[in-house]
Design a protein around this motif. Structure first.
Motif, PDB file in Angstrom:
ATOM      1  N   LEU A  31       1.657   7.203  -0.304  1.00 49.17           N
ATOM      2  CA  LEU A  31       0.230   6.842  -0.243  1.00 49.17           C
ATOM      3  C   LEU A  31       0.051   5.458   0.375  1.00 49.17           C
ATOM      4  CD1 LEU A  31      -2.638   7.674  -1.023  1.00 49.17           C
ATOM      5  CD2 LEU A  31      -2.226   6.802  -3.309  1.00 49.17           C
ATOM      6  N   GLU A  32       0.857   4.514  -0.109  1.00 46.93           N
ATOM      7  CA  GLU A  32       0.748   3.129   0.365  1.00 46.93           C
ATOM      8  C   GLU A  32       1.074   3.043   1.865  1.00 46.93           C
ATOM      9  OE1 GLU A  32       3.223   0.537  -1.874  1.00 46.93           O
ATOM     10  OE2 GLU A  32       1.849  -1.163  -1.634  1.00 46.93           O
ATOM     11  N   LYS A  33       2.168   3.728   2.228  1.00 42.39           N
ATOM     12  CA  LYS A  33       2.569   3.712   3.636  1.00 42.39           C
ATOM     13  C   LYS A  33       1.478   4.333   4.516  1.00 42.39           C
ATOM     14  CE  LYS A  33       6.473   5.067   6.492  1.00 42.39           C
ATOM     15  NZ  LYS A  33       7.173   6.318   6.663  1.00 42.39           N
ATOM     16  N   GLY A  34       0.887   5.420   4.022  1.00 44.35           N
ATOM     17  CA  GLY A  34      -0.133   6.146   4.806  1.00 44.35           C
ATOM     18  C   GLY A  34      -1.382   5.316   5.050  1.00 44.35           C
TER      19      GLY A  34
ATOM     20  N   HIS B  69      -7.966   7.599   5.449  1.00 47.66           N
ATOM     21  CA  HIS B  69      -8.794   6.583   4.803  1.00 47.66           C
ATOM     22  C   HIS B  69      -8.667   6.699   3.290  1.00 47.66           C
ATOM     23  CE1 HIS B  69     -10.882   5.870   8.541  1.00 47.66           C
ATOM     24  NE2 HIS B  69     -11.247   7.129   8.625  1.00 47.66           N
ATOM     25  N   THR B  70      -8.726   5.572   2.637  1.00 45.56           N
ATOM     26  CA  THR B  70      -8.886   5.589   1.178  1.00 45.56           C
ATOM     27  C   THR B  70      -9.401   4.233   0.731  1.00 45.56           C
ATOM     28  OG1 THR B  70      -7.866   6.271  -0.907  1.00 45.56           O
ATOM     29  CG2 THR B  70      -6.523   4.869   0.505  1.00 45.56           C
ATOM     30  N   ASP B  71      -9.657   4.104  -0.553  1.00 46.22           N
ATOM     31  CA  ASP B  71     -10.080   2.810  -1.082  1.00 46.22           C
ATOM     32  C   ASP B  71      -8.801   1.988  -1.316  1.00 46.22           C
ATOM     33  OD1 ASP B  71     -10.878   0.685  -2.580  1.00 46.22           O
ATOM     34  OD2 ASP B  71     -12.269   1.843  -3.848  1.00 46.22           O
ATOM     35  N   SER B  72      -8.388   1.259  -0.271  1.00 44.92           N
ATOM     36  CA  SER B  72      -7.096   0.555  -0.323  1.00 44.92           C
ATOM     37  C   SER B  72      -7.056  -0.468  -1.456  1.00 44.92           C
ATOM     38  CB  SER B  72      -6.826  -0.183   0.990  1.00 44.92           C
ATOM     39  OG  SER B  72      -7.033   0.682   2.041  1.00 44.92           O
TER      40      SER B  72
ATOM     41  N   LEU C 261      -1.602   0.078  -8.224  1.00 49.52           N
ATOM     42  CA  LEU C 261      -0.145  -0.043  -8.068  1.00 49.52           C
ATOM     43  C   LEU C 261       0.343  -1.339  -8.700  1.00 49.52           C
ATOM     44  CD1 LEU C 261       0.450   1.198  -4.389  1.00 49.52           C
ATOM     45  CD2 LEU C 261       0.621   2.462  -6.513  1.00 49.52           C
ATOM     46  N   PHE C 262      -0.421  -2.402  -8.489  1.00 52.91           N
ATOM     47  CA  PHE C 262      -0.033  -3.714  -8.998  1.00 52.91           C
ATOM     48  C   PHE C 262      -0.066  -3.747 -10.528  1.00 52.91           C
ATOM     49  CE2 PHE C 262      -1.165  -8.086 -10.202  1.00 52.91           C
ATOM     50  CZ  PHE C 262      -0.034  -8.733  -9.718  1.00 52.91           C
TER      51      PHE C 262
END
Ligand SMILES: Cc1cc2nc3c(=O)[nH]c(=O)nc-3n(C[C@H](O)[C@H](O)[C@H](O)COP(=O)(O)OP(=O)(O)OC[C@H]3O[C@@H](n4cnc5c(N)ncnc54)[C@H](O)[C@@H]3O)c2cc1C
Ligand SMILES: NC(=O)c1ccc[n+]([C@@H]2O[C@H](COP(=O)([O-])OP(=O)(O)OC[C@H]3O[C@@H](n4cnc5c(N)ncnc54)[C@H](OP(=O)(O)O)[C@@H]3O)[C@@H](O)[C@H]2O)c1
Length: 489
Positions: free
Chosen positions: A273-276, A243-246, A253-254
């Motif tokens: 991180l993004e993939k996870g 879990h994270t604050d997507s 990232l953007f």
């Protein structure tokens, strides 16, 4: 008569110069972690006429390679083979169970060595300075203590932690140590039982109820200090969702896409991180929570008969980030968030301590130095005094970083010898320096039982035997008495 006198003087001079040329350079090294061993390796290689005595506070060598590196990373411990080569050199002597500053003073060492390298690492943890940090709340400890406990560091053999009273652990800090402790809490004991993790830790982990680990950082996803390999391992934990604050991650990232694309390690890390973030299956979980600084530890009240004095929650400031990307700082927004938890591991870094006779920079937590040469408070070089490793540059960097750093110190030592720079001067009696030959009897007189490298090999053999019986690489003796007992039998 005159001819005879001249002859005597010439012969005396020759004898004296032969004596001084063959007189070995005596170096004491304090601490037997990677910094101590790599410095010794390099000095022995580059200056043949050297004798090195390495003093270690613990009965056994290798510092954090033995007591820090995670048990499920056995390949990292292969560096011990290089250290073993150093130890087999006839010019090297290991003297364990000797604590500089308590058992041994600077004066003792100065009387028997030409130079001393201090490489005693970072033997404490940083504190957070938050409310209730120093209250006796149960189930809060430093990651350093937790790591030492599962790795058999005698200081933490009897660490009191209850892993059965909660399903959620909070780890404060987002470095590689934080990921190490999170991973150990979530890895199956079947896997861990094949490693050299201590049996008592394995037993406690077998009973553990912890299913969720929340790893909390004060800054954002781009400021984490863990690295790609360790993040990937977390993402690959079986039966464990992430879990994270997507929204925050995507936004960071953007908005920073240009900078990330130019920084390969960061780009790799962010890709993992993004993939996870799509990793959402499992009965266990781990979470990366960003923009949270701890403010207070909260204990259960006395009205809860089972959990009184145990940690119940951590209250966090919610932060926002300010400043340019490379210097982003966390600033409290004024909002707070309470996270319920039954176990808190503080993983905000290690700290070196000042020891007897040495200058110390309290702000940086290091012995002040120029390329490893110790400087006094007026920045004057201290003849014959050197520093290496975490004590030299702070508690940062992997073993390879420590190796290069130790090589730098060794190069300075060898260059100082070649340039005939002043070393530690002879004492008033001007007797030849004897190194450990003179120091060991003094230590024995003080009631200290010194441990030789041969003793260590005997201990190691017994550890390997005990491990074999349990299908593990080794079973470490975690009490000093147990180590001594091996030597008495
Ligand atoms: C938990 C953890 C896990 C890590 N895992 C990895 C990893 O997987 N891979 C990697 O590359 N790096 C890893 N590192 C980093 C690596 O361990 C360090 O870079 C390295 O150990 C620093 O070496 P050092 O010799 O300066 O300190 P240390 O390894 O701490 O060695 C210092 C030595 O000095 C001794 N000592 C202390 N006080 C005294 C005294 N008064 N008298 C005599 N001796 C004394 C200590 O007992 C110790 O043996 C890890 C670090 C930590 C904290
Ligand atoms: N597998 C491996 O290779 C491995 C394993 C373990 C350790 N190591 C190495 O050993 C070194 C030490 O690791 P480490 O994890 O102890 O230290 P670290 O990398 O310095 O990480 C410390 C973390 O604590 C945070 N922090 C510091 N002070 C804080 C405070 N007052 N409040 C909240 N958060 C705070 C830092 O955040 P900020 O960035 O905001 O300060 C950072 O996230 C590192 O170089 C690491 O790479 C390597």
């Amino acid at each position: 008569m005159a001819v005879v006198l001249v002859l005597v003087v010439v012969l005396q001079k020759k004898w004296f110069s032969a004596f001084t040329i063959s007189s070995p350079f005596r170096l004491a090294v304090i601490g037997s972690g990677p910094a101590g061993f790599y410095t010794a390796y390099r000095v022995l290689k580059d200056h043949q006429n050297t004798l090195i005595d390495m003093y270690e506070a613990l009965p056994v060598p290798f510092g954090l390679v033995r007591y820090g590196v995670a048990p499920d990373h056995p390949e990292v411990k292969n560096v011990q083979n290089r250290f073993e080569e150093v130890a087999q050199d006839s010019r090297y002597t290991f003297i364990g169970n000797v604590k500089y500053g308590e058992d041994l003073t600077l004066k003792d060492l100065k009387s028997q060595y030409d130079a001393i390298v201090f490489s005693y690492g970072a033997g404490q943890e940083k504190s957070l300075g938050v409310r209730n940090e120093n209250e006796p709340i149960k189930n809060i400890c430093s990651a350093r203590a937790f790591v030492g406990w599962y790795n058999g560091l005698p200081q933490y053999r009897d660490l009191e932690l209850d892993l059965t009273c909660t399903d959620t652990a909070v780890v404060i800090g987002q470095g590689n140590v934080a990921l190490d402790v999170g991973r150990i809490l979530l890895t199956s004991v079947v896997e861990l039982s094949k490693t050299d993790i201590t049996e008592y830790a394995l037993e406690a982990l077998r009973k553990s109820q912890i299913r969720n680990v929340i790893i909390v950082g004060r800054r954002g996803p781009l400021q984490v200090s863990f690295t790609a390999k360790e993040l990937r391992e977390m993402m690959n934990l079986p039966n464990t969702k992430f879990h994270t604050d997507s929204e925050l991650v995507k936004n960071e990232l953007f908005t920073n896409v240009d900078i990330i694309s130019k920084d390969r390690p960061l780009k790799r890390l962010m890709q993992i991180l993004e993939k996870g973030m799509s990793n959402s299956i499992g009965y266990k979980s781990w979470t990366l929570k960003f923009l949270r600084s701890p403010d207070e530890f909260i204990a259960h009240g006395n009205n809860d008969p089972f959990r009184a004095k145990y940690v119940r929650a951590v209250n966090f400031h919610i932060n926002r980030l300010e400043g340019p990307l490379e210097k982003r700082v966390a600033v409290p927004t004024g909002k707070m968030e309470e996270l319920e938890t039954g176990l808190v591991l503080k993983s905000v870094g290690y700290r070196s301590i000042p020891l007897e006779g040495l200058p110390f920079d309290e702000d940086k937590g290091i012995v002040p130095n120029y390329k490893g040469k110790i400087l006094d408070s007026d920045s004057n070089e201290q003849p014959g005094l050197y520093v290496a490793g975490w004590l030299k540059r702070g508690p940062q960097g992997v073993i390879a970083t420590t190796m290069y750093d130790a090589f730098e110190t060794a190069e300075v030592i060898v260059s100082d010898i070649r340039q005939n720079k002043p070393m530690i001067s002879k004492d008033t009696i001007n007797t030849a320096k004897q190194g450990s030959k003179a120091i060991i009897p003094i230590l024995h007189q003080r009631g200290i039982r010194t441990i030789s490298y041969e003793d260590w090999k005997k201990i190691e053999e017994k550890e390997n035997e005990a491990g074999k019986a349990k299908h593990k690489p080794r079973e470490k003796f975690a009490r000093v008495e147990d180590v001594m007992h091996v030597l008495d039998t």
